[in-house]
Structure formats: structure tokens, C-alpha cells
Design an enzyme around this catalytic site. Structure first.
Site, PDB file in Angstrom:
ATOM      1  CB  ALA A   1      -5.101  51.229 -39.586  1.00 29.09           C
TER       2      ALA A   1
ATOM      3  CG  PHE B   1       0.127  41.398 -42.821  1.00 30.94           C
ATOM      4  CD1 PHE B   1       1.452  41.054 -42.982  1.00 30.94           C
ATOM      5  CD2 PHE B   1      -0.475  42.192 -43.788  1.00 30.94           C
ATOM      6  CE1 PHE B   1       2.186  41.497 -44.077  1.00 30.94           C
ATOM      7  CE2 PHE B   1       0.236  42.637 -44.885  1.00 30.94           C
ATOM      8  CZ  PHE B   1       1.570  42.293 -45.031  1.00 30.94           C
TER       9      PHE B   1
ATOM     10  CB  SER C   1     -10.043  46.397 -38.120  1.00 36.43           C
ATOM     11  OG  SER C   1     -11.129  46.166 -39.014  1.00 36.43           O
TER      12      SER C   1
ATOM     13  CG  ASN D   1      -9.837  40.352 -30.213  1.00 38.03           C
ATOM     14  OD1 ASN D   1      -9.113  40.283 -31.206  1.00 38.03           O
ATOM     15  ND2 ASN D   1     -11.150  40.554 -30.310  1.00 38.03           N
TER      16      ASN D   1
ATOM     17  CE  LYS E   1     -19.356  44.772 -29.712  1.00 36.61           C
ATOM     18  NZ  LYS E   1     -19.696  43.610 -28.831  1.00 36.61           N
TER      19      LYS E   1
ATOM     20  CE  LYS F   1     -11.453  65.134 -24.010  1.00 32.13           C
ATOM     21  NZ  LYS F   1     -11.611  64.967 -22.548  1.00 32.13           N
TER      22      LYS F   1
ATOM     23  CG  ASN G   1     -13.809  51.752 -25.908  1.00 31.51           C
ATOM     24  OD1 ASN G   1     -14.605  52.514 -25.357  1.00 31.51           O
ATOM     25  ND2 ASN G   1     -14.080  50.476 -26.120  1.00 31.51           N
TER      26      ASN G   1
ATOM     27  CE1 TYR H   1     -11.557  46.378 -42.775  1.00 32.14           C
ATOM     28  CE2 TYR H   1     -11.605  46.843 -45.117  1.00 32.14           C
ATOM     29  CZ  TYR H   1     -10.911  46.761 -43.938  1.00 32.14           C
ATOM     30  OH  TYR H   1      -9.563  47.048 -43.898  1.00 32.14           O
TER      31      TYR H   1
ATOM     32  CB  VAL I   1      -9.663  47.886 -28.665  1.00 29.64           C
ATOM     33  CG1 VAL I   1      -8.207  47.531 -28.428  1.00 29.64           C
ATOM     34  CG2 VAL I   1     -10.059  47.631 -30.120  1.00 29.64           C
TER      35      VAL I   1
END
Length: 329
Positions: free
Chosen positions: A116, A13, A77, A34, A93, A107, A101, A147, A59
Site C-alpha cells: 500500500a 481502517f 503503517s 501491532n 521503520k 520470496k 521483511n 511518511y 512487522v
């Protein structure tokens, strides 16, 4: 040369609306998802564009992107109760491994990263309205903990990268947001009410309906995120609409808007469900010169028109078994 931005959770969304905004601003957009909760239909209109690239990738695994990157927006997420109850491990995860990651990628690329976060870091708050300085009231082992704590960890590791590595980081704490491309049956109150109205079902209100929420239209949220990304402020910022309403009052608004002939069916309040939710946006007003512009009445009409345009298959698709179990506990 156009700047390049990686947006994770791009088929979701919020992610899809961010893709639209950065395309409109002239960026080269690298979208990553994904598709565990995202939908390619949200971004299919972008696929023909030369400055849009899509990566089907989780990710939580190592993230590689060729070439330079200027910005990363981490929006991957699950965000609804149905989703994070159905896939709790993946939720943890993506908030931990996934954020790690992407911070490492930022970096390596010398890119600025915006992550977010959510108003859920405040839990069932003892401070009202909620300021960024409030540390929260969260149950780490309750059903919502997968969450809430994923997002709290996400904030902690982001600030650690900022302080230890000098990485340019931004954190947005997002309050209830709505608009086109929400999933109609994802368990959140606004699409739930509209879906029930369109199907001619009774409205489900949890508790006595006195709990409050504050709804921000998606265009306003995206504007706030865009301004925050380009600011020089590293600590969390609330972005949301402080116009607070009770769930019962909100149900009445949806009934009036849709003309639904329905009644309200009251059920037990979910475990650890927040009783109050309203952002203090003093910081966003001062720092970003931002505040919401779209009225709830206008935003709801646009959102209702979107839901009316969906196929009947979407209108009647349900996945409430886990959520019902969570309610009855």
C-alpha cells in the site's frame, strides 16, 4: 483448499475492510497488527471464524508465518498526520524495515505481495491531476517527510525485489479514502469535520480552504485493490475517486449533511500540505476495468451513521497537541 492471505495493518481502517473482503471471497485470512494505531474492535467480529487468525506482531521485526502463503497485502503503517508526527521513527521503520521483511517473506513463500503506497508520494504536486508517471514534489526533511519518504522507499525496494528476484509484486497508490472504522480524531479532514459537527464545534479549515481533495469510499477502494492484486501488472496504479472538491466546499457539504449550526475557523496551512490532490485513474480503468461507484453523498451518509453510533468517549477523544505544533511550526 482455500488460498491463504496475510494482511498486515489488519486492525486498521483499510486493513479491516480488506479482511472482510477476503473472508467473503473464501480465503484463509492471517491478520497481523501491532495495534500501535489499529483497533481490535475493527476485526473482533472475525475472531470466531475458523478461517481467520490474528497475530499481534510488529512487522518491523522479523516476520514468521507457518505454512504456505499465496498472497501478502502490506497495509501496516501510520497514515494520518497525528500518527506519523507522534511516532515518526516507527513510521519510517514500517515503511523500510517492515517492507523489507515482508518482501523477504514473500520470496521465501513464493507469494505475490501487494504494498500500500499513497498519493503522498506525489507531495505537493506540480502535475494535476496526478498520473503514475509523475515522480513527485516532496520535501524529504519536512515534517511530512517521515511518511512520504517511507512510502517512496517502499515503492523502490518493492520494484527492486520484482526486478532482481523476479518476485510477483503489486503497488497501489491510495488517494483519500473514507468510510466506517476511520478514527474520528486522527487529524484527517473528513473525520475531523464530522467530529466537530457532532460535538457542536466550529469547523477548522487550514489555509483559505481553496486546496482540493478527492474522496473515495472504502468499498470502491477495496474493489480496486482486489482487482489489482489479481492482475498481472507490477508497477504503481492510482486507486481513488477523481471527483475533486475544495476543502471549503467540502466543509459546506458536511454542514448541510449534519445540520450543524457552526462557523468556519481558519488556521495556518500546515507545512508542505498539498494544494491539489486528484488521481488520474486512466490506467486503473484500462487495466482493471475499475472506477468508483459510490457517490460522495451516499458514502458520507453511511459514514456519518457510523460515527453517530460511537461511544461518547470516542467522540470526545482528542490527540492534537503535536498536530497543533506542526501547524504553528
Amino acid at each position: 483448499m482455500a488460498k491463504r492471505v496475510l494482511i498486515t495493518g489488519a486492525a486498521g481502517f483499510l486493513g479491516s475492510h480488506l479482511c472482510d473482503r477476503f473472508i467473503a471471497e473464501g480465503y484463509d485470512v492471517l491478520a497481523m497488527d501491532n495495534l500501535i494505531t489499529g483497533d481490535l474492535r475493527n476485526i473482533e467480529h472475525l475472531f470466531p471464524l475458523k478461517n481467520f487468525t490474528f497475530y499481534n506482531h510488529d512487522v518491523s521485526n522479523y516476520v514468521y508465518v507457518p505454512g504456505e502463503l499465496d498472497y501478502i497485502l502490506h497495509f501496516a503503517s501510520p497514515a494520518s498526520p497525528i500518527d506519523y508526527l507522534k511516532i515518526p521513527i516507527q513510521t519510517l521503520k514500517v515503511g523500510s524495515l517492515g517492507t523489507h521483511n515482508l518482501l523477504g517473506l514473500a520470496k521465501a513463500k513464493s507469494a505475490r505481495i501487494l504494498v500500500a503506497s499513497t498519493s503522498e508520494v506525489y507531495g505537493d504536486p506540480e502535475m494535476h491531476p496526478q498520473k503514475e508517471s509523475y515522480w513527485g514534489h516532496v520535501n524529504p526533511i519536512g515534517p511530512r517527510g517521515v511518511y512520504d519518504e517511507a512510502k517512496r522507499f517502499q515503492e523502490a525496494i518493492t520494484m527492486a525485489y520484482h526486478r532482481f528476484h523476479g518476485l510477483e509484486t503489486r503497488i497501489v497508490r491510495i488517494f483519500n479514502t473514507y468510510g466506517p472504522r476511520m478514527r474520528l480524531n486522527d487529524g484527517r479532514v473528513l473525520p475531523a469535520f464530522i467530529g466537530q459537527a457532532l460535538r457542536g464545534e466550529d469547523f477548522t479549515v487550514f489555509g483559505d480552504g481553496s486546496q482540493t481533495r478527492s474522496f473515495c469510499y472504502v468499498d470502491d477502494l477495496v474493489e480496486g485493490i482486489y482487482r489489482l492484486l489479481l492482475s498481472d501488472y507490477a508497477e504503481p496504479v492510482n486507486i481513488g475517486n477523481p471527483d475533486e472538491i475544495t476543502i471549503r466546499e467540502f466543509a459546506d457539504e458536511i454542514i448541510e449533511l449534519t445540520g450543524a449550526k457552526t462557523k468556519v475557523d481558519y488556521k495556518d496551512l500546515p507545512h508542505d500540505d498539498p494544494k491539489k490532490r486528484r488521481p488520474d485513474i486512466t490506467l486503473a480503468r484500462k487495466l482493471l476495468n475499475w472506477e468508483p461507484k459510490v457517490s460522495r453523498n451516499k458514502g458520507l451518509k453511511i459514514t456519518l451513521d457510523y460515527f453517530k453510533s460511537l461511544d461518547r468517549e470516542d467522540l470526545y477523544k482528542k490527540d492534537h497537541k503535536l498536530f497543533d505544533k506542526y501547524i504553528k511550526r
